[in-house]
Design an enzyme around this catalytic site. Structure first.
Site, short mmCIF file in Angstrom:
data_model
loop_
_atom_site.label_atom_id
_atom_site.label_comp_id
_atom_site.label_asym_id
_atom_site.label_seq_id
_atom_site.Cartn_x
_atom_site.Cartn_y
_atom_site.Cartn_z
N ASP A 126 0.84 -1.20 0.00
CA ASP A 126 0.00 0.00 0.00
C ASP A 126 0.87 1.25 0.00
O ASP A 126 2.03 1.21 0.43
CB ASP A 126 -0.87 0.04 1.27
CG ASP A 126 -1.84 -1.13 1.34
OD1 ASP A 126 -2.19 -1.66 0.28
OD2 ASP A 126 -2.21 -1.50 2.47
N1 URA Z 1 -1.02 -5.81 4.33
C1 URA Z 1 -1.50 -4.56 4.29
O1 URA Z 1 -2.50 -4.26 4.93
N2 URA Z 1 -0.88 -3.66 3.51
C2 URA Z 1 0.24 -3.93 2.79
O2 URA Z 1 0.77 -3.06 2.11
C3 URA Z 1 0.74 -5.24 2.86
C4 URA Z 1 0.10 -6.16 3.63
#
Ligand code: URA
Length: 235
Positions: free
Chosen positions: A103
């Site tokens: 993310d």
């Molecule tokens: N889990 C999440 O919530 N975000 C990420 O970027 C990776 C794993």
């Protein structure tokens, strides 16, 4: 690239012998027989056949790890004009792309490559490659809550696979969790922590299988070493 040079690079024959093959009418480019040796081919798009067989340039494979900073997206282009991780990897000529995604507000380990087979291998749920995250969460989860996310929570009607979760550090109002999962569902770690009412404040991926981010500063990248590449090939 000149046709005979391309043929030589593909391992067909020396440049001189390739010129000979061309003048004998044995070489087609996009279905058309070419008899001039200096003919220029687009090595990414043209289809070159020698004696009816398609030839291909073996591209060298590149494996890179990046310590992704917060604020970058892992797509190659972004329609909202946000910063993209690929801009952090300068000086690499091959067309690389990230394996999997993180993310925009997650930092840490991202592997980039031009190796499609490895991408498939690391991305396929069947291979159960463990990804390790360090999450700063609100509050301190109790035993039952930890057990809930270890057992699996429901995301979009499907239970997450068992996870390994430990408290690495406790503070008064927050704690640091060490979480290992082998799935890669959208925002999975955040959803797991939301499910026990301990939302994630900060998230970092620190390892993918045995490949670890330690020693690489945020925003920096390096080529994987031979040991790491061998490990990935063995998976
Ligand atoms: N889990 C999440 O919530 N975000 C990420 O970027 C990776 C794993």
């Amino acid at each position: 690239m000149r046709l005979q040079k391309y043929m030589a690079k593909c391992g067909v024959a020396s440049r001189r012998k390739s010129e000979d093959l061309i003048s004998r009418g044995l070489v087609d480019v996009n279905g058309k027989t070419i008899i001039e040796p200096g003919f220029i081919v687009d090595i990414d798009n043209d289809i070159v056949k020698v004696d009816g067989k398609t030839i291909k340039l073996e591209k060298s494979k590149v494996y890179i790890m990046l310590n992704k900073p917060i604020g970058y997206v892992t797509t190659l282009k972004d329609e909202k004009n946000r910063k993209v991780v690929i801009d952090l990897v300068e000086g690499v000529n091959e067309r690389i792309y990230p394996i999997g995604r993180l993310d925009i507000d997650t930092s840490g380990l991202l592997i980039l490559t031009n190796d499609g087979d490895l991408t498939q291998k690391l991305s396929h749920p069947r291979n159960e490659i463990v990804k390790r995250y360090i999450a700063v969460v609100e509050g301190v989860p109790n035993r039952n809550e930890l057990q809930t996310i270890r057992n699996g929570i429901n995301i979009d009607g499907k239970k997450t696979a068992p996870a390994i979760v430990k408290i690495a550090k406790r503070y008064e109002n927050e704690s640091i969790l060490d979480i290992r999962i082998h799935e890669g569902r959208n925002r999975q770690v955040k959803k797991m922590c939301d499910a026990i009412n301990h939302p994630v404040k900060k998230l970092k991926r620190v390892a993918i299988g045995e490949i670890e981010i330690s020693g690489l500063d945020i925003g920096n990248w390096r080529y994987l070493n031979q040991e790491e590449i061998d490990y990935l090939n063995r998976l």
